[in-house]
Design an enzyme around this catalytic site. Structure first.
Site, PDB file in Angstrom:
ATOM      1  N   ILE A  50     -25.973   6.951 -10.815  1.00 24.33           N
ATOM      2  CA  ILE A  50     -25.189   5.972 -10.081  1.00 24.33           C
ATOM      3  C   ILE A  50     -23.714   6.135 -10.417  1.00 24.33           C
ATOM      4  CG2 ILE A  50     -25.496   4.185 -11.867  1.00 24.33           C
ATOM      5  CD1 ILE A  50     -25.708   3.272  -8.203  1.00 24.33           C
ATOM      6  N   CYS A 110       0.270  10.980 -11.230  1.00 28.67           N
ATOM      7  CA  CYS A 110      -0.550  12.004 -10.594  1.00 28.67           C
ATOM      8  C   CYS A 110      -0.337  11.898  -9.094  1.00 28.67           C
ATOM      9  CB  CYS A 110      -2.033  11.872 -10.964  1.00 28.67           C
ATOM     10  SG  CYS A 110      -2.831  10.407 -10.299  1.00 28.67           S
TER      11      CYS A 110
END
Length: 485
Positions: free
Chosen positions: A187, A459
């Site tokens: 998951i 980023c």
């Protein structure tokens, strides 16, 4: 009184008597376990080919809660709200049906469908004609129509009991839990793994969860929330495990030791190795992923083949032929869309030019450089939790990470992109110091920086910078934020 008749999924009905009996008993037990949490006075009666749920209440709110619950229990193809009463004659049946349905037939087409069991002085067809004719005369604007009518008047006549279907509802279908054993689902909190887990539950598989944490507490909080949602809504009748494995050290080792193009495939192989070990410890025989052919680079036939070779354990991929939009539509249908759309794709920041045609010999040669003690330690230190007892509220308290477009005078920007990205497109900011420090070295090198300074992570998309800022906050550093020009 609130009363429902529960119909079994057709695949259960066609089984042998012994199998059908076992499946029905499982469904009966699950209904009792779940519905008594809604209302302690609920009673469940098993009648072999159907079940009856009754409650001595006329509360509209309780009725809706029971409908919501019944629609999310595996093994039920449909369920209908019923009204049961005794009758003496065919005309008595008509009078009772009239009282319920007359107001629903104004300006509608309708037909009557009757099922009869027992000895009577009339047939099922006699009952349909008598009741239908009476209703047609009573409601002038109504019209009998046998094919695709607006309203179907459904009644069942069982000896001296009349059962009227007031309203029908679709069920979840599938098989009752845990008629098909246990599985361990990988998951991630996104659309794919959530829908894959739901589909396994629908097939009667008790679904446990393993989470490979790449993003610290914030990532885990979101994934726990998703896992808890799916469990609580669709498999509340059985306790399951939630296993959290800190995979950040594994990712660091991959980024240091593995060729760039093979990073995604090797990461998935490491996850499969770890998942297989966790599954074996829990006595589980299969693992589940949300992979779909061609959706991302690691999900080509060649790459899936290379990934599967890492374990002998059965790997189930219920979404293998689904399109992304189909998966998103299913996530919306099961109530998982809101959480899924807020979850970044953490694995997508690994390879800049991933291979789509991995060669197993090359993968194995790369893995010879990998320190497998890192993987072993990650699995050994995994947290195995009962999903019922996890303190979700505490874990889901959001970290407040500041995102700024203007920097403080003494601020330093940490460009945390991988070296190949900074080489292609270096970050240049006039009058601001920029330090290049790849995200996979932050955990080991950030403490060596001057801690009297304020650091702003950067980023390209902001996903990894937010993620790493939360990780640093978890480690006790308060002098971090995100730079978003």
């Amino acid at each position: 009184m609130i009363e429902f008749i529960i119909k079994l999924h057709p695949e259960i009905v066609i089984k042998s008597n012994s199998v059908r009996k076992r499946q029905t008993k499982l469904l009966e037990r699950n209904l009792k376990t779940i519905l008594v949490q809604v209302e302690p006075s609920v009673r469940v009666n098993n009648n072999f080919d159907h079940l009856i749920v009754r409650c001595d209440s006329d509360s509209a709110a309780l009725r809706q809660k029971l409908i919501d619950r019944l629609s999310c229990i595996p093994g039920i193809v449909n369920f209908s709200e019923m009204q049961s009463s005794q009758f003496s004659t065919l005309d008595d049946i008509y009078q009772q049906v009239k009282a319920v349905y007359a107001s629903q037939l104004e300006n509608k087409t309708f037909c009557v469908r009757a099922r009869r069991m027992g000895t009577h002085d009339f047939s099922s067809i006699d009952a349909e004609r008598y009741i239908g004719g009476g209703l047609n005369q009573l409601v002038a604007s109504a019209k009998v129509q046998l094919k695709k009518p607006d309203v179907v008047v459904n009644i069942e006549i069982k000896r001296d009991i009349l059962i009227m279907v007031r309203q029908s509802h679709a069920g979840m279908g599938g098989f009752p839990l845990p008629s098909q054993s246990d599985v361990l689902s990988l998951i991630s909190g996104g659309y794919d793994s959530a829908v894959a887990s739901y589909l396994m539950i629908r097939k009667g598989l008790r679904t446990h969860y393993v989470f490979f944490n790449l993003g610290g507490a914030a990532h885990e909080a979101g994934v726990r929330e998703m896992s808890h949602l799916i469990w609580h809504k669709y498999s509340l009748s059985h306790k399951v495990k939630f296993v959290s494995v800190n995979f950040a050290p594994v990712v660091d080792e991959i980024l240091e030791k593995i060729d760039n193009g093979l990073m995604g495939v090797v990461l998935k192989r490491m996850m499969m190795r770890a998942a297989s070990t966790v599954a074996e410890k829990l006595g589980i025989k299969a693992i589940v992923t949300g992979e779909s052919i061609g959706q991302v680079s690691s999900q080509t036939i060649a790459n899936l083949n290379a990934i599967d070779r890492v374990t002998d354990m059965l790997i189930l991929r219920p979404l293998i032929y689904h399109d992304k939009q189909q998966i998103i539509d299913l996530a919306k249908q099961i109530g998982a869309e809101d959480i899924a759309k807020s979850m970044p794709e953490y694995c997508g920041v690994i390879s800049r030019k991933p291979t789509i045609n991995a060669v197993l010999s090359e993968v194995l040669a790369n893995e010879d450089n990998f320190d497998f003690s890192v993987l072993d330690n990650a699995v050994q230190q995994a947290k195995v939790l009962d999903i019922r007892t996890i303190d979700y509220q505490a874990d889901q308290q959001a970290h407040v990470v500041s995102e700024l477009s203007e920097l403080a005078a003494n601020g330093i920007v940490l460009d945390i992109r991988p070296p190949e990205e900074t080489d292609l497109k270096p970050l240049q900011l006039p009058e601001v110091e920029v330090i290049e420090l790849p995200f996979f070295r932050l955990s080991s090198q950030f403490a060596n920086l001057d801690q009297s300074k304020q650091y702003y992570f950067y980023c390209e998309k902001g996903v990894m910078s937010r993620l790493q800022a939360v990780v640093m906050q978890d480690q006790g550093f308060s002098n971090v934020a995100v730079y978003r020009p």
